[in-house]
Design a protein around this motif. Structure first.
Motif, PDB file in Angstrom:
ATOM      1  N   SER A 301       0.768  -1.207   0.030  1.00  0.00           N
ATOM      2  CA  SER A 301       0.257   0.255   0.115  1.00  0.00           C
ATOM      3  C   SER A 301       1.050   1.303   0.073  1.00  0.00           C
ATOM      4  CB  SER A 301      -0.402   0.084   1.248  1.00  0.00           C
ATOM      5  OG  SER A 301       0.154  -0.046   2.772  1.00  0.00           O
ATOM      6  N   PRO A 302       0.449   2.313  -0.280  1.00  0.00           N
ATOM      7  CA  PRO A 302       1.348   3.524   0.311  1.00  0.00           C
ATOM      8  C   PRO A 302       1.927   3.822   1.286  1.00  0.00           C
ATOM      9  CG  PRO A 302      -1.063   3.961  -0.868  1.00  0.00           C
ATOM     10  CD  PRO A 302      -1.086   2.947  -0.870  1.00  0.00           C
ATOM     11  N   LEU A 303       2.914   4.078   0.851  1.00  0.00           N
ATOM     12  CA  LEU A 303       4.123   4.683   1.951  1.00  0.00           C
ATOM     13  C   LEU A 303       3.838   6.136   2.477  1.00  0.00           C
ATOM     14  CD1 LEU A 303       7.434   1.747   0.834  1.00  0.00           C
ATOM     15  CD2 LEU A 303       5.403   2.070   1.611  1.00  0.00           C
ATOM     16  N   VAL A 304       4.110   5.602   3.421  1.00  0.00           N
ATOM     17  CA  VAL A 304       4.065   7.084   4.193  1.00  0.00           C
ATOM     18  C   VAL A 304       5.506   7.507   5.782  1.00  0.00           C
ATOM     19  CG1 VAL A 304       1.631   7.580   4.349  1.00  0.00           C
ATOM     20  CG2 VAL A 304       3.085   6.233   7.076  1.00  0.00           C
ATOM     21  N   PRO A 305       6.432   8.235   5.729  1.00  0.00           N
ATOM     22  CA  PRO A 305       7.445   8.418   6.641  1.00  0.00           C
ATOM     23  C   PRO A 305       7.243   7.525   7.695  1.00  0.00           C
ATOM     24  CG  PRO A 305       6.746  10.285   5.577  1.00  0.00           C
ATOM     25  CD  PRO A 305       5.851   9.613   5.582  1.00  0.00           C
ATOM     26  N   GLU A 306       6.414   7.659   8.659  1.00  0.00           N
ATOM     27  CA  GLU A 306       6.321   7.525  10.309  1.00  0.00           C
ATOM     28  C   GLU A 306       5.552   6.482  10.170  1.00  0.00           C
ATOM     29  OE1 GLU A 306       6.636  11.242  13.077  1.00  0.00           O
ATOM     30  OE2 GLU A 306       4.979  11.750  11.372  1.00  0.00           O
ATOM     31  N   MET A 307       4.571   5.963   9.432  1.00  0.00           N
ATOM     32  CA  MET A 307       4.055   4.476   9.392  1.00  0.00           C
ATOM     33  C   MET A 307       4.431   3.109   9.376  1.00  0.00           C
ATOM     34  SD  MET A 307       0.234   5.436  11.294  1.00  0.00           S
ATOM     35  CE  MET A 307       0.117   4.495  12.071  1.00  0.00           C
ATOM     36  N   ASN A 308       4.744   2.250   9.233  1.00  0.00           N
ATOM     37  CA  ASN A 308       3.797   0.735   8.356  1.00  0.00           C
ATOM     38  C   ASN A 308       3.319   0.628   7.828  1.00  0.00           C
ATOM     39  OD1 ASN A 308       2.918  -0.182  11.218  1.00  0.00           O
ATOM     40  ND2 ASN A 308       1.367  -1.142   9.892  1.00  0.00           N
ATOM     41  N   PRO A 309       2.947   0.138   6.402  1.00  0.00           N
ATOM     42  CA  PRO A 309       2.182   0.635   5.715  1.00  0.00           C
ATOM     43  C   PRO A 309       0.897  -0.504   5.712  1.00  0.00           C
ATOM     44  CG  PRO A 309       3.475  -1.121   4.876  1.00  0.00           C
ATOM     45  CD  PRO A 309       4.035  -0.426   6.151  1.00  0.00           C
ATOM     46  N   ALA A 310      -0.358  -0.337   5.275  1.00  0.00           N
ATOM     47  CA  ALA A 310      -1.570  -1.237   5.018  1.00  0.00           C
ATOM     48  C   ALA A 310      -1.620  -2.470   5.125  1.00  0.00           C
ATOM     49  CB  ALA A 310      -2.769  -0.821   4.686  1.00  0.00           C
ATOM     50  N   TRP A 311      -0.353  -2.518   4.166  1.00  0.00           N
ATOM     51  CA  TRP A 311      -0.931  -4.066   3.900  1.00  0.00           C
ATOM     52  C   TRP A 311       1.197  -4.079   2.727  1.00  0.00           C
ATOM     53  CZ3 TRP A 311       0.172  -5.005  -1.669  1.00  0.00           C
ATOM     54  CH2 TRP A 311      -0.405  -4.348  -2.591  1.00  0.00           C
ATOM     55  N   ALA A 312       1.821  -5.046   2.896  1.00  0.00           N
ATOM     56  CA  ALA A 312       2.874  -5.472   2.403  1.00  0.00           C
ATOM     57  C   ALA A 312       3.357  -6.884   1.935  1.00  0.00           C
ATOM     58  CB  ALA A 312       4.256  -4.462   2.984  1.00  0.00           C
ATOM     59  N   ILE A 313       4.083  -6.924   0.619  1.00  0.00           N
ATOM     60  CA  ILE A 313       4.784  -8.991   0.305  1.00  0.00           C
ATOM     61  C   ILE A 313       5.801  -7.994   0.046  1.00  0.00           C
ATOM     62  CG2 ILE A 313       4.388 -10.544  -1.430  1.00  0.00           C
ATOM     63  CD1 ILE A 313       1.425  -9.772  -2.132  1.00  0.00           C
ATOM     64  N   ILE A 314       6.982  -8.876   0.788  1.00  0.00           N
ATOM     65  CA  ILE A 314       8.332  -8.512   0.359  1.00  0.00           C
ATOM     66  C   ILE A 314       8.942  -9.821   0.187  1.00  0.00           C
ATOM     67  CG2 ILE A 314      10.078  -8.337   2.030  1.00  0.00           C
ATOM     68  CD1 ILE A 314       8.471  -6.265   3.817  1.00  0.00           C
ATOM     69  N   ARG A 315       9.675  -9.834  -0.906  1.00  0.00           N
ATOM     70  CA  ARG A 315      10.754 -11.181  -0.935  1.00  0.00           C
ATOM     71  C   ARG A 315      12.073 -11.375  -1.013  1.00  0.00           C
ATOM     72  NH1 ARG A 315       8.876 -11.624  -5.842  1.00  0.00           N
ATOM     73  NH2 ARG A 315       7.387 -12.897  -5.670  1.00  0.00           N
ATOM     74  N   TYR A 316      12.391 -12.338   0.613  1.00  0.00           N
ATOM     75  CA  TYR A 316      14.099 -12.561   0.353  1.00  0.00           C
ATOM     76  C   TYR A 316      15.039 -13.871   0.120  1.00  0.00           C
ATOM     77  CZ  TYR A 316      12.530 -10.475   5.315  1.00  0.00           C
ATOM     78  OH  TYR A 316      11.304  -9.952   6.089  1.00  0.00           O
ATOM     79  N   GLN A 317      15.502 -13.226  -0.609  1.00  0.00           N
ATOM     80  CA  GLN A 317      16.451 -14.596  -1.127  1.00  0.00           C
ATOM     81  C   GLN A 317      18.000 -14.783  -0.385  1.00  0.00           C
ATOM     82  OE1 GLN A 317      15.642 -14.987  -4.607  1.00  0.00           O
ATOM     83  NE2 GLN A 317      14.385 -14.313  -5.305  1.00  0.00           N
ATOM     84  N   PHE A 318      17.830 -16.474  -0.086  1.00  0.00           N
ATOM     85  CA  PHE A 318      18.751 -16.609   0.416  1.00  0.00           C
ATOM     86  C   PHE A 318      19.321 -17.331  -0.263  1.00  0.00           C
ATOM     87  CE2 PHE A 318      15.187 -15.958   3.381  1.00  0.00           C
ATOM     88  CZ  PHE A 318      15.994 -15.905   4.602  1.00  0.00           C
ATOM     89  N   PRO A 319      21.195 -17.410   0.051  1.00  0.00           N
ATOM     90  CA  PRO A 319      21.539 -18.128  -0.724  1.00  0.00           C
ATOM     91  C   PRO A 319      22.291 -19.665  -0.917  1.00  0.00           C
ATOM     92  CG  PRO A 319      23.326 -16.745   0.266  1.00  0.00           C
ATOM     93  CD  PRO A 319      21.471 -16.073   0.473  1.00  0.00           C
ATOM     94  N   ALA A 320      22.801 -20.308  -1.544  1.00  0.00           N
ATOM     95  CA  ALA A 320      22.955 -22.206  -1.073  1.00  0.00           C
ATOM     96  C   ALA A 320      22.969 -22.002   0.165  1.00  0.00           C
ATOM     97  CB  ALA A 320      23.456 -23.116  -2.206  1.00  0.00           C
ATOM     98  N   ARG A 321      23.115 -23.675   1.156  1.00  0.00           N
ATOM     99  CA  ARG A 321      23.671 -23.064   2.198  1.00  0.00           C
ATOM    100  C   ARG A 321      23.733 -25.064   2.402  1.00  0.00           C
ATOM    101  NH1 ARG A 321      19.324 -21.746   1.644  1.00  0.00           N
ATOM    102  NH2 ARG A 321      18.493 -23.210   2.699  1.00  0.00           N
ATOM    103  N   GLY A 322      25.175 -25.347   2.653  1.00  0.00           N
ATOM    104  CA  GLY A 322      26.003 -26.753   2.704  1.00  0.00           C
ATOM    105  C   GLY A 322      24.727 -26.906   1.370  1.00  0.00           C
ATOM    106  N   GLU A 323      24.008 -28.365   1.647  1.00  0.00           N
ATOM    107  CA  GLU A 323      22.935 -29.489   0.549  1.00  0.00           C
ATOM    108  C   GLU A 323      22.409 -28.453   0.385  1.00  0.00           C
ATOM    109  OE1 GLU A 323      23.009 -33.133   2.275  1.00  0.00           O
ATOM    110  OE2 GLU A 323      25.170 -33.851   2.251  1.00  0.00           O
TER     111      GLU A 323
END
Length: 468
Positions: A301-323
């Motif tokens: 949702s629209p971002l404002v400086p002082e508050m978290n948004p009403a909704w968000a979708i965030i993607r983390y990318q993790f590298p390979a870890r051992g096997e």
């Protein structure tokens, strides 16, 4: 009327303790690499000499100080009823008085800095206060040799999580973060299912929450309101920038205290801070995620400086870890959900949970790791769970786990060596919202490679009289 007095803090610091109310009465390679990164970090643990933490015998009772008696503190405190609750602290006199009815022999304080100075017998403290106070309170307790049970998220900023991890290690205190699902059977079963190859290599995880359930994505209301007589607003704001007190939004919900501070970046960590340390815990543990290589906002949702948004979708990318292969973890909040798996037999997806997609199948589970099950769920009828390989916590209780550790037992399962790095990962989701672009993360040096402007959000900034 309470009397006030200036007291000297335990260690050299910038604390200005005015307006004090006197009391009324064996490592894996990944772990080794992370430990090396911590040691190399520019965040050295400074301060006074490390006092020795006091470990009680199994038959002794801990002297416990409660920091935060309302809200989650009211839930946490009874779990220490079998110990000696000797001190209560809260900036709200009403919450403090209510706790005093149940624990009439406990001495009462408004400022945890003073409580930790005066109550020299304390063995341990609980920290159940707004997020921006977690690190200042926990660090002061750790440096004075007290064991710490701190609510999630462990800290308000990423650098604070690193600092607490280092400090707890240096001062050899017992620690635990209050993401209670980490003590439960479900997350252990999830790990054992994943590690036994039940769904094959996992390259994709989805985690979601119905939070925020508080006002979000709004501009700060103008003006100010009278501070309630029961509330010490200056202490409540504490290390954060001073803001005028505001009472309620037009719809009647409170602006800050006592319920809806989570939505403000000054004081809380939004939906991720509230539920990320619960819902993402299974993935972090079972997939041995460590630090991500990059994080990005997919949509919000629209971002404002002082508050978290009403909704968000965030993607983390993790590298390979051992096997384990490279993996993406996608976080959804504000009611946003991943696509319903075709194999899912239930009509709807629950409000909070996570979904693991492997090369041979899928697993779904609840917000706190409960009921990990294969999809379709009917396949669980013939499925034989792997034999337990992870030690269980008595009664699935994170509090009993912590108390046992304070009395010489095994380390609490969500101790800061575990929960500190995990909190860093969770809070990177908030960092990307504030920076406004995809970030490339350098965990060893606590910096964003492609956005030096992110430093202002990685590190804490504290009003005079407060520090970590």
């Amino acid at each position: 009327m309470p009397r006030y007095e200036r007291l000297m803090p335990i260690c050299r610091s910038d604390f200005n303790l005015t307006r004090v109310e006197l009391p009324q009465r064996g490592l894996s390679r990944r772990q080794f690499l992370y430990a090396t990164a911590l040691t190399a970090s520019s965040l050295a643990v400074a301060g006074c000499a490390a006092p020795r933490a006091r470990l009680k015998s199994a038959n002794d009772k801990l002297d416990v100080g409660i920091i935060g008696t309302g809200g989650k503190g009211a839930d946490d405190t009874p779990n220490f009823a079998g110990e000696n609750i000797v001190a209560l602290c809260d900036v709200d006199a009403n919450a403090l008085a209510e706790a005093g009815k149940r624990w009439p022999n406990a001495r009462r304080y408004r400022d945890y800095r003073v409580m930790l100075e005066v109550e020299r017998s304390l063995d341990a403290v609980t920290v159940s206060i707004p997020d921006h106070h977690h690190a200042p309170a926990a660090m002061l307790a750790i440096k004075s040799g007290r064991h710490v049970y701190c609510q999630k998220p462990l800290t308000h900023t990423i650098a604070e999580a690193r600092a607490l991890t280092l400090a707890a290690r240096k001062h050899k205190v017992v620690t635990q973060m209050g993401n209670q699902g980490h003590a439960d059977e479900g997350n252990r079963q999830l790990c054992e299912m994943i590690w036994s190859g039940a769904i094959g290599p996992v390259r994709e995880v989805h985690c979601w929450s119905n939070r925020p359930i508080w006002p979000s994505g709004l501009q700060r209301p103008p003006g100010s309101a009278p501070v309630p007589a029961s509330l010490d607003w200056d202490l409540w704001v504490g290390p954060a920038p001073m803001r005028p007190y505001l009472d309620k939004w037009p719809d009647g919900r409170t602006v800050y205290h006592p319920n809806f501070w989570r939505g403000w970046w000054d004081f809380g960590c939004g939906a991720l801070g509230d539920m990320g340390c619960h819902i993402m815990d299974g993935a972090n543990w079972a997939l041995k995620l460590g630090a991500p290589a990059s994080v990005e906002t997919v949509a919000s949702s629209p971002l404002v400086p002082e508050m978290n948004p009403a909704w968000a979708i965030i993607r983390y990318q993790f590298p390979a870890r051992g096997e384990m292969p490279p993996c993406t973890l996608t976080w959804y909040d504000g009611g946003k959900l991943p696509a319903k798996p075709a194999e899912m037999e239930a009509e709807t997806i629950m409000d909070n949970g996570s979904l693991f997609i492997g090369g041979k199948g899928k697993i779904i589970l609840g917000a706190y790791g409960e009921r990990p099950r294969l999809l379709p769920e009917s396949s669980m009828i013939d499925y034989k769970r792997p034999a337990p390989t992870i030690p269980r916590v008595p009664g699935n209780s994170p509090y009993a786990d912590f108390i046992r550790a304070c009395k010489g037992g095994p380390p609490a399962c969500s101790n800061f060596e575990v929960s500190g790095p995990f909190t860093e990962t969770v809070l990177l989701g908030n960092l990307v919202l504030r920076v406004g672009k995809k970030i490339e993360w350098d965990s060893a040096n606590l910096r964003v490679k492609n956005a030096p402007e992110a430093d202002q959000y990685i590190h804490g900034h504290y009003r005079k009289g407060w520090k970590v």
